[in-house]
Design a protein around this motif. Structure first.
Motif, PDB file in Angstrom:
ATOM      1  N   GLY A 266       0.782  -1.233   0.000  1.00 46.32           N
ATOM      2  CA  GLY A 266       0.000   0.000   0.000  1.00 46.32           C
ATOM      3  C   GLY A 266       0.808   1.274   0.000  1.00 46.32           C
ATOM      4  N   ILE A 267       2.024   1.239   0.532  1.00 46.05           N
ATOM      5  CA  ILE A 267       2.809   2.470   0.644  1.00 46.05           C
ATOM      6  C   ILE A 267       3.124   3.048  -0.723  1.00 46.05           C
ATOM      7  CG2 ILE A 267       5.050   3.410   1.334  1.00 46.05           C
ATOM      8  CD1 ILE A 267       4.993   1.701   3.764  1.00 46.05           C
ATOM      9  N   LYS A 268       3.607   2.221  -1.630  1.00 48.29           N
ATOM     10  CA  LYS A 268       3.981   2.720  -2.957  1.00 48.29           C
ATOM     11  C   LYS A 268       2.775   3.315  -3.667  1.00 48.29           C
ATOM     12  CE  LYS A 268       5.901   1.487  -7.398  1.00 48.29           C
ATOM     13  NZ  LYS A 268       5.181   0.906  -8.482  1.00 48.29           N
ATOM     14  N   GLN A 269       1.638   2.635  -3.624  1.00 44.91           N
ATOM     15  CA  GLN A 269       0.435   3.123  -4.282  1.00 44.91           C
ATOM     16  C   GLN A 269      -0.008   4.460  -3.693  1.00 44.91           C
ATOM     17  OE1 GLN A 269       1.111   0.069  -3.608  1.00 44.91           O
ATOM     18  NE2 GLN A 269       0.304  -1.354  -5.136  1.00 44.91           N
ATOM     19  N   TYR A 270       0.063   4.583  -2.347  1.00 44.26           N
ATOM     20  CA  TYR A 270      -0.368   5.818  -1.708  1.00 44.26           C
ATOM     21  C   TYR A 270       0.535   6.980  -2.117  1.00 44.26           C
ATOM     22  CZ  TYR A 270      -1.983   9.107   1.807  1.00 44.26           C
ATOM     23  OH  TYR A 270      -2.502  10.220   2.436  1.00 44.26           O
ATOM     24  N   PHE A 271       1.837   6.766  -2.089  1.00 44.87           N
ATOM     25  CA  PHE A 271       2.780   7.835  -2.431  1.00 44.87           C
ATOM     26  C   PHE A 271       2.733   8.147  -3.932  1.00 44.87           C
ATOM     27  CE2 PHE A 271       4.037   7.357   1.797  1.00 44.87           C
ATOM     28  CZ  PHE A 271       4.945   8.341   2.143  1.00 44.87           C
ATOM     29  N   GLU A 272       2.383   7.177  -4.733  1.00 43.01           N
ATOM     30  CA  GLU A 272       2.244   7.423  -6.169  1.00 43.01           C
ATOM     31  C   GLU A 272       1.065   8.339  -6.430  1.00 43.01           C
ATOM     32  OE1 GLU A 272       2.874   4.709 -10.125  1.00 43.01           O
ATOM     33  OE2 GLU A 272       1.782   3.822  -8.459  1.00 43.01           O
ATOM     34  N   VAL A 273      -0.043   8.089  -5.749  1.00 47.63           N
ATOM     35  CA  VAL A 273      -1.223   8.944  -5.895  1.00 47.63           C
ATOM     36  C   VAL A 273      -0.908  10.369  -5.444  1.00 47.63           C
ATOM     37  CG1 VAL A 273      -3.547   9.373  -4.994  1.00 47.63           C
ATOM     38  CG2 VAL A 273      -2.897   7.066  -5.709  1.00 47.63           C
ATOM     39  N   LYS A 275       1.879  11.778  -5.639  1.00 48.25           N
ATOM     40  CA  LYS A 275       3.012  12.290  -6.430  1.00 48.25           C
ATOM     41  C   LYS A 275       4.242  12.538  -5.541  1.00 48.25           C
ATOM     42  CE  LYS A 275       0.161  14.401 -10.047  1.00 48.25           C
ATOM     43  NZ  LYS A 275      -1.080  13.744  -9.629  1.00 48.25           N
ATOM     44  N   CYS A 276       4.510  11.576  -4.671  1.00 47.05           N
ATOM     45  CA  CYS A 276       5.628  11.700  -3.732  1.00 47.05           C
ATOM     46  C   CYS A 276       6.532  10.467  -3.752  1.00 47.05           C
ATOM     47  CB  CYS A 276       5.097  11.916  -2.312  1.00 47.05           C
ATOM     48  SG  CYS A 276       4.443  13.568  -2.018  1.00 47.05           S
ATOM     49  N   LEU A 277       6.632   9.808  -4.885  1.00 50.73           N
ATOM     50  CA  LEU A 277       7.484   8.620  -4.956  1.00 50.73           C
ATOM     51  C   LEU A 277       8.948   8.948  -4.676  1.00 50.73           C
ATOM     52  CD1 LEU A 277       6.043   6.598  -7.981  1.00 50.73           C
ATOM     53  CD2 LEU A 277       6.051   5.948  -5.572  1.00 50.73           C
ATOM     54  N   HIS A 278       9.322  10.213  -4.874  1.00 44.98           N
ATOM     55  CA  HIS A 278      10.714  10.603  -4.613  1.00 44.98           C
ATOM     56  C   HIS A 278      11.067  10.493  -3.127  1.00 44.98           C
ATOM     57  CE1 HIS A 278       8.325  14.234  -3.866  1.00 44.98           C
ATOM     58  NE2 HIS A 278       9.310  14.623  -3.061  1.00 44.98           N
ATOM     59  N   LEU A 279      10.057  10.328  -2.263  1.00 45.76           N
ATOM     60  CA  LEU A 279      10.304  10.182  -0.835  1.00 45.76           C
ATOM     61  C   LEU A 279      10.562   8.728  -0.432  1.00 45.76           C
ATOM     62  CD1 LEU A 279       7.589  12.607   0.596  1.00 45.76           C
ATOM     63  CD2 LEU A 279      10.040  13.036   0.381  1.00 45.76           C
ATOM     64  N   LEU A 280      10.434   7.808  -1.378  1.00 46.00           N
ATOM     65  CA  LEU A 280      10.659   6.389  -1.090  1.00 46.00           C
ATOM     66  C   LEU A 280      12.018   5.958  -1.604  1.00 46.00           C
ATOM     67  CD1 LEU A 280       7.157   4.867  -1.959  1.00 46.00           C
ATOM     68  CD2 LEU A 280       7.983   5.763   0.240  1.00 46.00           C
ATOM     69  N   LYS A 281      12.706   5.157  -0.802  1.00 47.81           N
ATOM     70  CA  LYS A 281      14.037   4.668  -1.168  1.00 47.81           C
ATOM     71  C   LYS A 281      13.910   3.481  -2.113  1.00 47.81           C
ATOM     72  CE  LYS A 281      18.546   4.291  -0.898  1.00 47.81           C
ATOM     73  NZ  LYS A 281      18.672   3.656  -2.201  1.00 47.81           N
ATOM     74  N   GLU A 282      14.703   3.515  -3.177  1.00 45.79           N
ATOM     75  CA  GLU A 282      14.729   2.413  -4.126  1.00 45.79           C
ATOM     76  C   GLU A 282      15.293   1.151  -3.459  1.00 45.79           C
ATOM     77  OE1 GLU A 282      16.243   5.274  -4.492  1.00 45.79           O
ATOM     78  OE2 GLU A 282      15.081   6.364  -6.011  1.00 45.79           O
ATOM     79  N   GLN A 283      15.042   0.004  -4.082  1.00 47.77           N
ATOM     80  CA  GLN A 283      15.555  -1.251  -3.524  1.00 47.77           C
ATOM     81  C   GLN A 283      17.078  -1.145  -3.340  1.00 47.77           C
ATOM     82  OE1 GLN A 283      14.177  -5.366  -4.630  1.00 47.77           O
ATOM     83  NE2 GLN A 283      16.199  -5.468  -5.580  1.00 47.77           N
ATOM     84  N   PRO A 284      17.585  -1.451  -2.139  1.00 40.50           N
ATOM     85  CA  PRO A 284      19.019  -1.276  -1.865  1.00 40.50           C
ATOM     86  C   PRO A 284      19.895  -2.222  -2.697  1.00 40.50           C
ATOM     87  CG  PRO A 284      17.759  -1.479   0.175  1.00 40.50           C
ATOM     88  CD  PRO A 284      16.835  -1.851  -0.938  1.00 40.50           C
ATOM     89  N   HIS A 285      20.996  -1.690  -3.208  1.00 39.22           N
ATOM     90  CA  HIS A 285      21.965  -2.517  -3.921  1.00 39.22           C
ATOM     91  C   HIS A 285      22.679  -3.475  -2.974  1.00 39.22           C
ATOM     92  CE1 HIS A 285      21.452   1.024  -6.558  1.00 39.22           C
ATOM     93  NE2 HIS A 285      21.686   0.178  -7.543  1.00 39.22           N
ATOM     94  N   ILE A 286      22.707  -3.121  -1.695  1.00 43.37           N
ATOM     95  CA  ILE A 286      23.412  -3.924  -0.707  1.00 43.37           C
ATOM     96  C   ILE A 286      22.797  -5.308  -0.537  1.00 43.37           C
ATOM     97  CG2 ILE A 286      22.170  -3.354   1.436  1.00 43.37           C
ATOM     98  CD1 ILE A 286      24.925  -2.670   2.644  1.00 43.37           C
ATOM     99  N   LEU A 287      21.548  -5.489  -0.977  1.00 43.28           N
ATOM    100  CA  LEU A 287      20.899  -6.796  -0.895  1.00 43.28           C
ATOM    101  C   LEU A 287      21.662  -7.849  -1.689  1.00 43.28           C
ATOM    102  CD1 LEU A 287      17.103  -5.857  -1.227  1.00 43.28           C
ATOM    103  CD2 LEU A 287      18.351  -6.490   0.848  1.00 43.28           C
ATOM    104  N   LYS A 288      22.324  -7.429  -2.762  1.00 41.30           N
ATOM    105  CA  LYS A 288      23.086  -8.377  -3.579  1.00 41.30           C
ATOM    106  C   LYS A 288      24.298  -8.910  -2.829  1.00 41.30           C
ATOM    107  CE  LYS A 288      21.629  -6.224  -7.909  1.00 41.30           C
ATOM    108  NZ  LYS A 288      22.052  -5.498  -9.134  1.00 41.30           N
TER     109      LYS A 288
END
Length: 401
Positions: A266-273, A275-288
């Protein structure tokens, strides 16, 4: 009897009783006046304050008492210190913690909880005792709410009538934002980061599960505070959208990106509506690095497998034990009493019930991810590519480009 009390309430416990209801016992011990118990000055721990009556372990050793019952304090302490040192050097740390708990020198040691906890519970208990017994530190955090003004700017409104959630949750789970340090003026991108453990659905009739978000301040320059939690929002309002909206305001207030557990969509959908996706951190590269060959590819946030959670536990433990000066660890930078309680009680098998711990671990992961990204970028930038460059000729001048 009505407005009068007769008789004396007498509650007695030993270190060995603390694996059970220690949270309630500790609350009464460090706040005796609220429960109409005898109040004593805390002479045992840094921070002072008021506590119930405490008998240190060395006072209970009969072999060091004379015929009148007076204890040879020096000899008794020396005996227990030697036992502590021997068990601390052993392989089984549980035996050392048990020794502290059964023969405590200070109240925080009596409230230790043993088990499979990765975190330094003895130091955490000491910090909890400081915060519970020292009123000005206990109430240092400022409760309140965030609202938009007419121009869309987020403004802070302190409100002492709001009650932050304790651990474990009892009664109302509305909660509120608590701030220990407000943002720097016009905070630069990357100075503040966030971590969130969300909830999956709107509030049921009763649930002890909450959503939790922490704001973490990274290093800016040596003349300011850094590397500590500056704000918390732990709550369970009626709808998840209510939580997301207040969380969004908190991120905007600190100009912070949020790394969240993305099992909840739900978080991504809410922030997309919004127009605040820039406030969410992308999937971390460190997971690899944590799971080599992983094919999980989600645009924002991180998933939480057992292996990832275990890795985060160790990195969080490292952060807690990192010294800011000789003998002083990052634990002294913690001001959230409920978070410290969760860290003490935390067991990996039940991590889903420790929402603040998960949010805190996500802050640590977020910080490490940014550090890794900067280091990798610097390494790539430092490569000498002089001989791979082309050139242009301007008259008699040759320019490499």
């Amino acid at each position: 009897n009505g407005a009068y009390q007769f008789g004396t309430p007498f509650l007695l416990g030993t270190g060995g009783d603390m694996d059970g209801g220690s949270i309630d016992a500790q609350k009464m011990f460090y706040d005796p006046a609220t429960y109409n118990l005898l109040t004593i000055d805390n002479i045992w721990e840094e921070g002072g304050g008021k506590i119930a009556y405490f008998v240190p372990g060395w006072q209970g050793l009969n072999q060091f008492k004379d015929k009148d019952g007076n204890t040879d304090e020096y000899a008794a302490k020396d005996y227990l210190l030697k036992r502590r040192k021997k068990k601390q050097e052993g392989k089984d740390k549980r035996a050392f913690y048990q020794e502290l708990q059964y023969q405590p020198f200070k109240p925080s040691e009596a409230f230790l909880i043993r088990g499979g906890n990765t975190f330094p519970i003895a130091l955490l208990q000491e910090r909890l005792g400081e915060l519970l017994s020292k009123k000005e530190q206990k109430h240092l955090g400022q409760p309140g709410r965030l609202e938009f003004d007419m121009e869309g700017k987020v403004l802070w409104h302190p409100d002492t009538s709001l009650e932050p959630l304790d651990f474990p949750v009892s009664g109302s789970s509305e909660g509120c934002i608590v701030i220990w340090e407000h943002p720097e003026k016009d905070p630069p991108y990357g100075l503040y980061i966030a971590g969130t453990d969300p909830v999956r659905q709107d509030k049921a009739e009763y649930s002890d599960s909450i959503a939790s978000t922490f704001i973490y301040k990274r290093f800016y320059h040596a003349d300011t505070t850094y590397d500590f939690l500056v704000a918390e929002y732990s709550a369970r309002p009626d709808t998840v959208d209510q939580y997301y909206e207040m969380m969004r305001k908190l991120l905007m207030y600190y100009n912070a990106k949020n790394l969240y557990e993305n099992e909840v969509k739900g978080i991504k959908q809410y922030f997309e509506v919004k127009k605040c996706l820039h406030l969410l951190k992308e999937q971390p590269h460190i997971l690899k690095d944590i799971i080599p060959g992983s094919r999980v590819n989600r645009e924002y946030g991180t998933h939480m497998t057992e292996k990832i959670s275990d890795w985060m536990d160790l990195r969080t433990r490292d952060w807690l034990l990192e010294e800011t000066s000789p003998g002083i660890t990052n634990i002294k930078k913690l001001y959230s009493v409920p978070l410290i309680k969760e860290l003490i009680r935390y067991t990996p098998e039940k991590r889903g019930t420790y929402n603040r711990v998960v949010a805190f671990k996500l802050c640590i992961m977020h910080d490490l991810e940014l550090h890794k990204h900067i280091v990798e970028a610097m390494e790539e930038h430092s490569e000498d590519r002089f001989f791979s460059k082309g050139y242009k000729k301007f008259g008699s001048t040759v320019v490499w480009c």
